[in-house]
Design a protein around this motif. Structure first.
Motif, PDB file in Angstrom:
ATOM      1  N   ASP A  25     -29.328  99.738   4.440  1.00 34.79           N
ATOM      2  CA  ASP A  25     -29.875  99.640   5.788  1.00 34.79           C
ATOM      3  C   ASP A  25     -31.325 100.125   5.777  1.00 34.79           C
ATOM      4  N   VAL A  26     -32.224  99.216   6.089  1.00 31.42           N
ATOM      5  CA  VAL A  26     -33.650  99.529   6.114  1.00 31.42           C
ATOM      6  C   VAL A  26     -34.122  99.368   7.562  1.00 31.42           C
ATOM      7  N   LYS A  27     -34.774 100.372   8.086  1.00 39.29           N
ATOM      8  CA  LYS A  27     -35.147 100.362   9.506  1.00 39.29           C
ATOM      9  C   LYS A  27     -36.586  99.887   9.768  1.00 39.29           C
ATOM     10  N   SER A  28     -37.267  99.441   8.736  1.00 33.44           N
ATOM     11  CA  SER A  28     -38.664  99.019   8.904  1.00 33.44           C
ATOM     12  C   SER A  28     -38.744  97.648   9.587  1.00 33.44           C
ATOM     13  N   PRO A  29     -39.872  97.376  10.259  1.00 30.16           N
ATOM     14  CA  PRO A  29     -40.012  96.077  10.924  1.00 30.16           C
ATOM     15  C   PRO A  29     -40.406  94.992   9.930  1.00 30.16           C
ATOM     16  N   GLU A  30     -40.033  93.774  10.248  1.00 30.65           N
ATOM     17  CA  GLU A  30     -40.630  92.645   9.539  1.00 30.65           C
ATOM     18  C   GLU A  30     -42.028  92.475  10.100  1.00 30.65           C
ATOM     19  N   PHE A  31     -42.904  91.816   9.369  1.00 30.67           N
ATOM     20  CA  PHE A  31     -44.222  91.522   9.920  1.00 30.67           C
ATOM     21  C   PHE A  31     -44.628  90.108   9.549  1.00 30.67           C
ATOM     22  N   LEU A  32     -45.428  89.515  10.418  1.00 26.43           N
ATOM     23  CA  LEU A  32     -45.912  88.158  10.194  1.00 26.43           C
ATOM     24  C   LEU A  32     -46.997  88.178   9.138  1.00 26.43           C
ATOM     25  N   ASP A  33     -46.971  87.181   8.266  1.00 22.64           N
ATOM     26  CA  ASP A  33     -48.012  86.997   7.255  1.00 22.64           C
ATOM     27  C   ASP A  33     -48.300  85.506   7.216  1.00 22.64           C
ATOM     28  N   GLY A  34     -49.250  85.072   8.015  1.00 18.85           N
ATOM     29  CA  GLY A  34     -49.464  83.636   8.189  1.00 18.85           C
ATOM     30  C   GLY A  34     -48.235  83.061   8.872  1.00 18.85           C
ATOM     31  N   SER A  35     -47.638  82.029   8.262  1.00 19.62           N
ATOM     32  CA  SER A  35     -46.418  81.451   8.839  1.00 19.62           C
ATOM     33  C   SER A  35     -45.173  82.046   8.178  1.00 19.62           C
ATOM     34  N   SER A  36     -45.384  82.944   7.232  1.00 23.86           N
ATOM     35  CA  SER A  36     -44.269  83.571   6.534  1.00 23.86           C
ATOM     36  C   SER A  36     -44.037  84.979   7.079  1.00 23.86           C
ATOM     37  N   ARG A  37     -43.096  85.683   6.487  1.00 19.89           N
ATOM     38  CA  ARG A  37     -42.764  87.036   6.928  1.00 19.89           C
ATOM     39  C   ARG A  37     -42.497  87.921   5.726  1.00 19.89           C
ATOM     40  N   ALA A  38     -42.659  89.215   5.949  1.00 21.78           N
ATOM     41  CA  ALA A  38     -42.388  90.179   4.885  1.00 21.78           C
ATOM     42  C   ALA A  38     -41.886  91.468   5.522  1.00 21.78           C
ATOM     43  N   ASN A  39     -41.366  92.360   4.696  1.00 24.67           N
ATOM     44  CA  ASN A  39     -40.849  93.637   5.177  1.00 24.67           C
ATOM     45  C   ASN A  39     -41.116  94.680   4.093  1.00 24.67           C
ATOM     46  N   GLN A  40     -42.119  95.524   4.335  1.00 25.10           N
ATOM     47  CA  GLN A  40     -42.532  96.530   3.346  1.00 25.10           C
ATOM     48  C   GLN A  40     -41.413  97.519   3.046  1.00 25.10           C
ATOM     49  N   GLY A  41     -40.663  97.915   4.061  1.00 32.34           N
ATOM     50  CA  GLY A  41     -39.561  98.857   3.860  1.00 32.34           C
ATOM     51  C   GLY A  41     -38.511  98.308   2.902  1.00 32.34           C
ATOM     52  N   GLU A  42     -38.230  97.010   3.000  1.00 35.73           N
ATOM     53  CA  GLU A  42     -37.284  96.391   2.063  1.00 35.73           C
ATOM     54  C   GLU A  42     -37.855  96.371   0.653  1.00 35.73           C
ATOM     55  N   ALA A  43     -39.138  96.058   0.528  1.00 35.27           N
ATOM     56  CA  ALA A  43     -39.770  96.063  -0.796  1.00 35.27           C
ATOM     57  C   ALA A  43     -39.690  97.465  -1.405  1.00 35.27           C
ATOM     58  N   ASP A  44     -39.924  98.490  -0.595  1.00 37.53           N
ATOM     59  CA  ASP A  44     -39.836  99.873  -1.070  1.00 37.53           C
ATOM     60  C   ASP A  44     -38.402 100.218  -1.482  1.00 37.53           C
ATOM     61  N   ALA A  45     -37.431  99.771  -0.684  1.00 36.95           N
ATOM     62  CA  ALA A  45     -36.018 100.035  -1.001  1.00 36.95           C
ATOM     63  C   ALA A  45     -35.620  99.361  -2.311  1.00 36.95           C
ATOM     64  N   ILE A  46     -36.090  98.147  -2.528  1.00 39.33           N
ATOM     65  CA  ILE A  46     -35.787  97.423  -3.770  1.00 39.33           C
ATOM     66  C   ILE A  46     -36.418  98.147  -4.957  1.00 39.33           C
ATOM     67  N   GLN A  47     -37.636  98.633  -4.766  1.00 37.37           N
ATOM     68  CA  GLN A  47     -38.309  99.405  -5.813  1.00 37.37           C
ATOM     69  C   GLN A  47     -37.492 100.653  -6.167  1.00 37.37           C
ATOM     70  N   TRP A  48     -36.962 101.326  -5.145  1.00 35.98           N
ATOM     71  CA  TRP A  48     -36.135 102.517  -5.343  1.00 35.98           C
ATOM     72  C   TRP A  48     -34.845 102.160  -6.094  1.00 35.98           C
ATOM     73  N   ILE A  49     -34.207 101.062  -5.702  1.00 34.85           N
ATOM     74  CA  ILE A  49     -32.979 100.617  -6.379  1.00 34.85           C
ATOM     75  C   ILE A  49     -33.269 100.322  -7.851  1.00 34.85           C
ATOM     76  N   LEU A  50     -34.343  99.598  -8.113  1.00 33.39           N
ATOM     77  CA  LEU A  50     -34.690  99.244  -9.494  1.00 33.39           C
ATOM     78  C   LEU A  50     -35.005 100.485 -10.323  1.00 33.39           C
ATOM     79  N   SER A  51     -35.725 101.441  -9.738  1.00 32.12           N
ATOM     80  CA  SER A  51     -36.040 102.643 -10.516  1.00 32.12           C
ATOM     81  C   SER A  51     -34.768 103.466 -10.747  1.00 32.12           C
TER      82      SER A  51
END
Length: 171
Positions: A25-51
């Motif tokens: 469960d990641v509580k960070s917001p998604e954000f618009l990037d042009g017509s696409s979307r991203a979520n920094q909190g999810e990227a950070d969580a994935i980094q934590w899982i991988l490490s």
């Protein structure tokens, strides 16, 4: 054991051998990037899982049982090109030595990996840009404008592909 779902990975508070599907469960917001979307909190969580995986003796033992590189690869898939770009940047900067297959859900169709991490990106809150701070006075407990649209994740076919690529462990 190629025919089993057994993975034997044990990381306190994250993965245990009897779990084959894990929701983070990641509580960070998604954000618009042009017509696409991203979520920094999810990227950070994935980094934590991988490490966490990289430092895990049980993960090393698990991976050492395989000969083929493809069997050792961790699949990381997302619906959004902007999220894949964000993940690629964070993976490169971390310089981890884990074998990773980073791909869009659509390109991953027909492929499988033993371990899959799905980055759904979508959140119930949306920011206008990556570095927007929450404003609880205006937006209440979410801190950001409410997001109700599921975008690509609304497609049953895409969701099915995303959630059915893992042979042993889906995160």
């Amino acid at each position: 054991e190629w025919f089993t779902r057994h993975h034997g990975i044990n990381i306190d508070g994250l993965i245990s051998p009897e779990n084959h599907v894990i929701w983070v469960d990641v509580k960070s917001p998604e954000f618009l990037d042009g017509s696409s979307r991203a979520n920094q909190g999810e990227a950070d969580a994935i980094q934590w899982i991988l490490s966490s995986l990289a430092q895990s003796e049980s993960f090393q033992q698990y991976n050492n049982q395989f000969i083929k590189d493809e069997d050792k690869e961790i699949g990381i898939i997302s619906f959004y090109a902007s999220q894949l770009k964000l993940l690629s940047q964070s993976l490169n900067s971390a310089g981890g030595n884990l074998p990773i297959k980073l791909s869009s859900v659509d390109r991953f169709q027909g492929m499988e990996r033993n371990i899959i991490i799905v980055s759904l990106v979508r959140s119930n809150r949306i920011a206008e840009h990556k570095n927007q701070s929450p404003d609880f006075r205006i937006y209440g407990e979410l801190g950001y404008p409410e997001q109700k649209d599921l975008g690509f994740a609304r497609s049953p076919n895409r969701l099915n592909v995303a959630l059915s690529r893992a042979k042993r462990l889906l995160i």
